[in-house]
Motif scaffolding. Sequence first.
Motif, PDB file in Angstrom:
ATOM      1  N   ASP A  67       0.430   6.109   2.383  1.00 53.88           N
ATOM      2  CA  ASP A  67       0.730   6.039   1.313  1.00 53.88           C
ATOM      3  C   ASP A  67       1.044   4.518   0.659  1.00 53.88           C
ATOM      4  O   ASP A  67      -0.201   3.729   0.833  1.00 53.88           O
ATOM      5  CB  ASP A  67       0.208   6.689   0.478  1.00 53.88           C
ATOM      6  CG  ASP A  67      -0.728   8.049   1.016  1.00 53.88           C
ATOM      7  OD1 ASP A  67      -1.996   7.641   1.724  1.00 53.88           O
ATOM      8  OD2 ASP A  67      -0.671   9.414  -0.083  1.00 53.88           O
ATOM      9  N   HIS A  68       2.210   4.477   1.651  1.00 54.85           N
ATOM     10  CA  HIS A  68       2.903   3.559   0.545  1.00 54.85           C
ATOM     11  C   HIS A  68       3.726   3.142   1.365  1.00 54.85           C
ATOM     12  O   HIS A  68       5.214   1.630   1.255  1.00 54.85           O
ATOM     13  CB  HIS A  68       4.532   4.455  -0.625  1.00 54.85           C
ATOM     14  CG  HIS A  68       3.351   5.082  -1.935  1.00 54.85           C
ATOM     15  ND1 HIS A  68       2.142   3.898  -2.490  1.00 54.85           N
ATOM     16  CD2 HIS A  68       3.439   5.769  -1.613  1.00 54.85           C
ATOM     17  CE1 HIS A  68       1.782   5.224  -2.996  1.00 54.85           C
ATOM     18  NE2 HIS A  68       2.212   6.121  -2.923  1.00 54.85           N
ATOM     19  N   GLY A  69       4.278   3.545   2.649  1.00 55.68           N
ATOM     20  CA  GLY A  69       5.130   3.048   3.869  1.00 55.68           C
ATOM     21  C   GLY A  69       4.689   2.348   4.815  1.00 55.68           C
ATOM     22  O   GLY A  69       3.171   2.297   4.811  1.00 55.68           O
ATOM     23  N   PRO A  70       5.518   0.549   5.240  1.00 60.00           N
ATOM     24  CA  PRO A  70       5.150   0.119   6.713  1.00 60.00           C
ATOM     25  C   PRO A  70       4.478   0.671   7.580  1.00 60.00           C
ATOM     26  O   PRO A  70       3.361  -0.299   7.697  1.00 60.00           O
ATOM     27  CB  PRO A  70       6.283  -0.564   6.649  1.00 60.00           C
ATOM     28  CG  PRO A  70       7.253   0.319   6.568  1.00 60.00           C
ATOM     29  CD  PRO A  70       6.850   1.157   5.146  1.00 60.00           C
ATOM     30  N   TRP A  71       3.917   1.432   8.014  1.00 67.28           N
ATOM     31  CA  TRP A  71       3.732   2.292   9.169  1.00 67.28           C
ATOM     32  C   TRP A  71       2.155   1.074   9.657  1.00 67.28           C
ATOM     33  O   TRP A  71       1.869   0.824  10.302  1.00 67.28           O
ATOM     34  CB  TRP A  71       4.008   3.214   9.387  1.00 67.28           C
ATOM     35  CG  TRP A  71       3.449   3.496  11.166  1.00 67.28           C
ATOM     36  CD1 TRP A  71       2.144   4.465  11.534  1.00 67.28           C
ATOM     37  CD2 TRP A  71       4.159   3.321  12.496  1.00 67.28           C
ATOM     38  NE1 TRP A  71       1.979   4.578  12.817  1.00 67.28           N
ATOM     39  CE2 TRP A  71       3.508   3.980  13.390  1.00 67.28           C
ATOM     40  CE3 TRP A  71       4.567   2.265  12.526  1.00 67.28           C
ATOM     41  CZ2 TRP A  71       3.642   3.203  14.982  1.00 67.28           C
ATOM     42  CZ3 TRP A  71       6.142   2.319  13.837  1.00 67.28           C
ATOM     43  CH2 TRP A  71       5.344   2.526  15.082  1.00 67.28           C
TER      44      TRP A  71
END
Length: 490
Positions: A67-71
């Motif tokens: 939801d919030h990470g770069p992946w």
Amino acid sequence: MISEDWVARAERLALPAQHHIDGGDEPGGGTTFKVVSPRDGQVLTEVADAGQAEVDAAVAAARRAFDHGPWPRLAPAERGRALLRLADLIEERRADLALTISLEMGKPIKDAYGIELRAAISTFRWYGQLADKLTDESPHTAPDALALVTREPAGVVGAVVPWNFPLTIASWKVAPALAAGCTVVLKPSECSPLSALTLGLLATQAGLPPGVLNVVAAGGPAAGRALGLHPDVDVLAFTGSTAVGRHFMRYSADSNLKRVWLELGGKSPNIILPDAPDLDRAAATAAWGIFFNQGEMCTAPSRLLVHSSIADRVTEALVTRARELRVGDPLDPATEMGPLVGEAHLGRVLGHVKSGIEEGARLLTGGARRQTGSYLEPTVFDHVVLGMRLAREEIFGPVLSVLTFDDLDEAVTLANATEYGLAAGLWTGDLSTAHQVSRALRAGTVWVNCYEEGDLTVPFGGMKQSGSGRDKSAHALEKYTELKTTWIQL
């Protein structure tokens, strides 16, 4: 394979013992379970045992990362490069990982190194190279509108994988899910957690952000059930028994209706016709197929359907090969068949052998255990008929059942007389027969004049109670993506 004293190397091998959550080791709540080697019955190590709290932590890490990470927001080519780095690290650790697999589940070291690790490395490389080759769609519409069809990552993936090919099957789930931009919680079998835990460590070393790949080990079904019921898991991918697959379908219904993709059991037929181009090769391949990996394969050709006119010749060759097969220490490079995964599984397989004898099948060779550890002799029955457990139930061991037929229609009927539909084999020199019978067989894969061949370009999966969805190939990405339509009025 590298020249190596595997026994000496095993004494120096460092084995993981903790979960891998949010990019680091996690000891969990303090409870552990023992990992026992079927090679000699010795305890390899004790591993942290995941319960609800550990699964919640792993899913929460994967949820944050999605939801919030770069992946999911990286350029696909950048995700691909990370998978290629992971493949390189697996190759660097190839010997240790092969040794770990041999110790934890009994696979002969030559197969662990030459087949299992080759498959895992190839899988991460293939999907790493594929990551930026996918395209979206823009259908032709009226001149005053623009339609876009985009394929987006599905979210958090729970992957529950078995012990028979612990890294290969984990790679088949994890690599396409990561390539698509998903985050993953991987739960390996309690029999083979060590190679999967190492994979989690290598993923972090390869630069995957925290939470993208989490690995939890568990000594029982609680962690798998927790993943199946978890409301923050969007997709559940499972390879294992049909009975457990049913549980995952129920977990989905009882939770958030997550998509569940199942690769389940098999009772694969292998049909040999009198016009097979090379009967000796057909018999040798039939023997290899059932005894490779100790017969612990969902695709194992456990039902040999052979025309009555050639049955004696083929059966004699099978028995000869079974008696020649070198069964022994999986760390000996000369070993062709190692132990079954453990005493409990050996007991189940021996129960099938006993039932075959009691129901009137003829035991031609094998059927007895050998030496210390979970070793079983290669086993061949003939005079097997429909209705016997040998002909109906998945044994998941080195036990071959020979059935005979008199015409092609009977062969197809026998082949399809199973609740499973994973794979099948056919040996014929006639091109029309090859096409017609392949179409008639209800199986996800049909091998003609070979068995267990293929590469990552082709999908793998089953029909009927062998499951749904496909591993391998670009089609695997369909399990881990959602189609979104965007309609723009111009």
